[in-house]
Scaffold this motif. Structure first.
Motif, PDB file in Angstrom:
ATOM      1  N   ALA A  80     -71.471  45.869  39.756  1.00 27.40           N
ATOM      2  CA  ALA A  80     -70.975  44.487  39.798  1.00 27.40           C
ATOM      3  C   ALA A  80     -72.072  43.498  39.415  1.00 27.40           C
ATOM      4  CB  ALA A  80     -70.437  44.164  41.190  1.00 27.40           C
ATOM      5  N   GLU A  81     -73.314  43.807  39.769  1.00 25.06           N
ATOM      6  CA  GLU A  81     -74.423  42.936  39.399  1.00 25.06           C
ATOM      7  C   GLU A  81     -74.650  42.967  37.892  1.00 25.06           C
ATOM      8  OE1 GLU A  81     -77.315  42.934  43.272  1.00 25.06           O
ATOM      9  OE2 GLU A  81     -77.335  44.733  42.021  1.00 25.06           O
ATOM     10  N   LEU A  82     -74.565  44.152  37.298  1.00 30.67           N
ATOM     11  CA  LEU A  82     -74.718  44.254  35.847  1.00 30.67           C
ATOM     12  C   LEU A  82     -73.690  43.387  35.131  1.00 30.67           C
ATOM     13  CD1 LEU A  82     -75.371  48.051  35.146  1.00 30.67           C
ATOM     14  CD2 LEU A  82     -76.958  46.147  34.830  1.00 30.67           C
ATOM     15  N   ALA A  83     -72.444  43.437  35.589  1.00 30.93           N
ATOM     16  CA  ALA A  83     -71.398  42.621  34.968  1.00 30.93           C
ATOM     17  C   ALA A  83     -71.708  41.137  35.110  1.00 30.93           C
ATOM     18  CB  ALA A  83     -70.046  42.952  35.596  1.00 30.93           C
ATOM     19  N   SER A  84     -72.212  40.730  36.274  1.00 30.92           N
ATOM     20  CA  SER A  84     -72.504  39.313  36.486  1.00 30.92           C
ATOM     21  C   SER A  84     -73.708  38.868  35.667  1.00 30.92           C
ATOM     22  CB  SER A  84     -72.726  39.028  37.978  1.00 30.92           C
ATOM     23  OG  SER A  84     -73.904  39.647  38.455  1.00 30.92           O
ATOM     24  N   ILE A  85     -74.674  39.759  35.434  1.00 35.52           N
ATOM     25  CA  ILE A  85     -75.823  39.411  34.587  1.00 35.52           C
ATOM     26  C   ILE A  85     -75.378  39.277  33.134  1.00 35.52           C
ATOM     27  CG2 ILE A  85     -78.091  40.147  33.775  1.00 35.52           C
ATOM     28  CD1 ILE A  85     -78.377  41.632  36.493  1.00 35.52           C
ATOM     29  N   GLY A  86     -74.472  40.167  32.706  1.00 30.35           N
ATOM     30  CA  GLY A  86     -73.913  40.023  31.375  1.00 30.35           C
ATOM     31  C   GLY A  86     -73.205  38.686  31.213  1.00 30.35           C
ATOM     32  N   VAL A 180     -71.959  45.035  28.951  1.00 32.86           N
ATOM     33  CA  VAL A 180     -71.396  44.425  27.751  1.00 32.86           C
ATOM     34  C   VAL A 180     -70.018  43.829  28.037  1.00 32.86           C
ATOM     35  CG1 VAL A 180     -70.582  44.928  25.416  1.00 32.86           C
ATOM     36  CG2 VAL A 180     -72.771  45.837  26.195  1.00 32.86           C
ATOM     37  N   ASP A 181     -69.229  44.517  28.869  1.00 30.23           N
ATOM     38  CA  ASP A 181     -67.934  43.944  29.262  1.00 30.23           C
ATOM     39  C   ASP A 181     -68.135  42.649  30.041  1.00 30.23           C
ATOM     40  OD1 ASP A 181     -66.633  46.019  28.041  1.00 30.23           O
ATOM     41  OD2 ASP A 181     -66.017  47.028  29.887  1.00 30.23           O
ATOM     42  N   GLY A 182     -69.161  42.601  30.895  1.00 32.73           N
ATOM     43  CA  GLY A 182     -69.446  41.370  31.636  1.00 32.73           C
ATOM     44  C   GLY A 182     -69.789  40.229  30.701  1.00 32.73           C
ATOM     45  N   TYR A 183     -70.480  40.538  29.607  1.00 32.77           N
ATOM     46  CA  TYR A 183     -70.814  39.517  28.609  1.00 32.77           C
ATOM     47  C   TYR A 183     -69.564  39.071  27.859  1.00 32.77           C
ATOM     48  CZ  TYR A 183     -73.019  37.244  24.616  1.00 32.77           C
ATOM     49  OH  TYR A 183     -73.397  36.327  23.660  1.00 32.77           O
ATOM     50  N   ASP A 238     -82.129  55.825  20.039  1.00 37.25           N
ATOM     51  CA  ASP A 238     -81.706  56.235  18.700  1.00 37.25           C
ATOM     52  C   ASP A 238     -80.993  57.580  18.721  1.00 37.25           C
ATOM     53  OD1 ASP A 238     -82.510  54.016  17.276  1.00 37.25           O
ATOM     54  OD2 ASP A 238     -84.485  54.822  16.777  1.00 37.25           O
ATOM     55  N   ALA A 239     -81.409  58.459  19.621  1.00 37.78           N
ATOM     56  CA  ALA A 239     -80.833  59.804  19.667  1.00 37.78           C
ATOM     57  C   ALA A 239     -79.409  59.816  20.206  1.00 37.78           C
ATOM     58  CB  ALA A 239     -81.719  60.723  20.517  1.00 37.78           C
ATOM     59  N   HIS A 240     -78.986  58.747  20.881  1.00 37.43           N
ATOM     60  CA  HIS A 240     -77.674  58.743  21.531  1.00 37.43           C
ATOM     61  C   HIS A 240     -76.779  57.607  21.034  1.00 37.43           C
ATOM     62  CE1 HIS A 240     -78.728  61.908  24.374  1.00 37.43           C
ATOM     63  NE2 HIS A 240     -79.891  61.305  24.555  1.00 37.43           N
ATOM     64  N   VAL A 241     -76.962  57.186  19.798  1.00 38.46           N
ATOM     65  CA  VAL A 241     -76.157  56.081  19.275  1.00 38.46           C
ATOM     66  C   VAL A 241     -74.664  56.412  19.336  1.00 38.46           C
ATOM     67  CG1 VAL A 241     -75.607  54.748  17.206  1.00 38.46           C
ATOM     68  CG2 VAL A 241     -77.987  55.170  17.804  1.00 38.46           C
ATOM     69  N   ARG A 242     -74.298  57.639  19.036  1.00 37.82           N
ATOM     70  CA  ARG A 242     -72.879  58.001  19.067  1.00 37.82           C
ATOM     71  C   ARG A 242     -72.304  57.859  20.480  1.00 37.82           C
ATOM     72  NH1 ARG A 242     -71.762  63.572  16.017  1.00 37.82           N
ATOM     73  NH2 ARG A 242     -69.650  62.964  16.639  1.00 37.82           N
ATOM     74  N   LEU A 243     -73.098  58.207  21.486  1.00 36.36           N
ATOM     75  CA  LEU A 243     -72.634  58.081  22.870  1.00 36.36           C
ATOM     76  C   LEU A 243     -72.483  56.616  23.244  1.00 36.36           C
ATOM     77  CD1 LEU A 243     -71.931  59.343  25.598  1.00 36.36           C
ATOM     78  CD2 LEU A 243     -74.381  59.418  26.131  1.00 36.36           C
ATOM     79  N   TRP A 244     -73.453  55.774  22.878  1.00 35.76           N
ATOM     80  CA  TRP A 244     -73.370  54.341  23.175  1.00 35.76           C
ATOM     81  C   TRP A 244     -72.140  53.736  22.458  1.00 35.76           C
ATOM     82  CZ3 TRP A 244     -76.496  55.891  26.396  1.00 35.76           C
ATOM     83  CH2 TRP A 244     -77.829  56.225  26.199  1.00 35.76           C
ATOM     84  N   THR A 245     -71.943  54.151  21.227  1.00 40.41           N
ATOM     85  CA  THR A 245     -70.799  53.633  20.461  1.00 40.41           C
ATOM     86  C   THR A 245     -69.476  54.022  21.112  1.00 40.41           C
ATOM     87  OG1 THR A 245     -72.103  53.783  18.404  1.00 40.41           O
ATOM     88  CG2 THR A 245     -69.709  53.569  18.182  1.00 40.41           C
ATOM     89  N   SER A 246     -69.393  55.267  21.525  1.00 46.69           N
ATOM     90  CA  SER A 246     -68.155  55.747  22.175  1.00 46.69           C
ATOM     91  C   SER A 246     -67.893  54.973  23.458  1.00 46.69           C
ATOM     92  CB  SER A 246     -68.265  57.240  22.461  1.00 46.69           C
ATOM     93  OG  SER A 246     -67.120  57.710  23.146  1.00 46.69           O
ATOM     94  N   ALA A 247     -68.966  54.694  24.227  1.00 41.31           N
ATOM     95  CA  ALA A 247     -68.790  53.981  25.496  1.00 41.31           C
ATOM     96  C   ALA A 247     -68.296  52.556  25.270  1.00 41.31           C
ATOM     97  CB  ALA A 247     -70.115  53.953  26.251  1.00 41.31           C
ATOM     98  N   LEU A 248     -68.623  51.975  24.120  1.00 41.89           N
ATOM     99  CA  LEU A 248     -68.251  50.590  23.863  1.00 41.89           C
ATOM    100  C   LEU A 248     -66.963  50.448  23.070  1.00 41.89           C
ATOM    101  CD1 LEU A 248     -71.759  49.005  23.051  1.00 41.89           C
ATOM    102  CD2 LEU A 248     -70.492  48.999  25.208  1.00 41.89           C
ATOM    103  N   GLU A 249     -66.353  51.549  22.687  1.00 42.41           N
ATOM    104  CA  GLU A 249     -65.097  51.472  21.938  1.00 42.41           C
ATOM    105  C   GLU A 249     -63.967  50.968  22.829  1.00 42.41           C
ATOM    106  OE1 GLU A 249     -64.491  55.371  20.363  1.00 42.41           O
ATOM    107  OE2 GLU A 249     -65.695  54.968  18.565  1.00 42.41           O
TER     108      GLU A 249
END
Length: 249
Positions: A80-86, A180-183, A238-249
């Motif tokens: 919840a704090e992460l969302a509020s910081i975003g 990112v959703d908080g932002y 850099d090694a996990h760009v696909r994972l970060w992308t999937s999480a933000l889809e």
């Protein structure tokens, strides 16, 4: 230093002290531009920055002292704090979108930005985020200047969500999504941010390497203390760009 001056603890810029309900900072060529930005933020009702209070008799920048603690007390922010910081960063970017810098504006460009969309903080990280009675407050605005939302978010997301190689990648991906959703980031900006995380961390590592080569402080000291962390973090991101992308889809 006078009897009324108290050195601030933590990784604080040299010469920064507290005097009563104020903070005094050495000035640089960029200080007038920073003061103009902070006045604008106060005037538009953004509570997440200290008020500028002019100069003291020694010519130092005077700022409102914001009581509270920096960094997450348990070593990591709750979801919840992460969302509020975003959300705080989104509010900041809305507040600076119509800011017109004074002419000629001078900024302390520590790391070159990837564009000039709006004025950003450029060091939105746990060590500059105060948990205060009025909510989250960002301090240390000396590196503020033109930049882009994504460049700022890439640095803030990595640091606030703790996306280092010491945290399981899938856990980091979930924390990234919450931030990112908080932002409120949307559309094509989401996969673009995923691909920018490693590049922004590497820019920090490059800054520290230059500082070490040239003997520039505090970058040379930080390179000795944290250089290996930033290099490993950039490689991990850099090694996990696909994972970060999937999480933000």
């Amino acid at each position: 230093m006078t009897r009324d001056e108290q050195p601030l603890t933590g990784n604080v810029t040299a010469g920064v002290v507290r005097v009563g309900d104020t903070v005094r900072r050495p000035v640089g060529p960029w200080t007038d531009s920073v003061d103009a930005l902070l006045r604008h933020l106060h005037e538009v009702g953004f509570p997440g920055a200290p008020r500028p209070l002019g100069r003291d008799a020694a010519g130092r920048q005077v700022l409102e002292y914001v009581p509270g603690e920096t960094g997450p007390p348990e070593g990591t922010y709750a979801p919840a704090e992460l969302a509020s910081i975003g959300a705080l960063l989104a509010d900041l970017h809305r507040a600076t979108a119509d800011f017109v810098p004074p002419a000629p504006a001078v900024w302390n460009r520590v790391i070159p930005p990837d564009g000039e969309e709006l004025v950003c903080h450029h060091d939105a990280a746990p060590w500059n985020l105060v948990r205060s009675p009025r909510g989250w407050v960002l301090i240390d605005w000396d590196s503020a200047g033109p930049g882009t939302r994504l460049w700022e978010l890439a640095y803030a997301a990595q640091s606030m969500a703790g996306m280092g190689p010491d945290r399981p990648a899938r856990e980091s991906a979930e924390r990234l999504r919450i931030f990112v959703d908080g932002y409120g980031l949307s559309g094509a900006d989401r996969p673009a941010l995923a691909g920018m995380l490693g590049r922004r961390a590497r820019a920090m590592y490059d800054l520290l390497c230059r500082g070490a080569r040239e003997g520039r402080q505090p970058w040379a000291r930080i390179h000795t203390e944290d250089g290996a962390y930033w290099r490993a973090t950039a490689e991990h991101l850099d090694a996990h760009v696909r994972l970060w992308t999937s999480a933000l889809e």
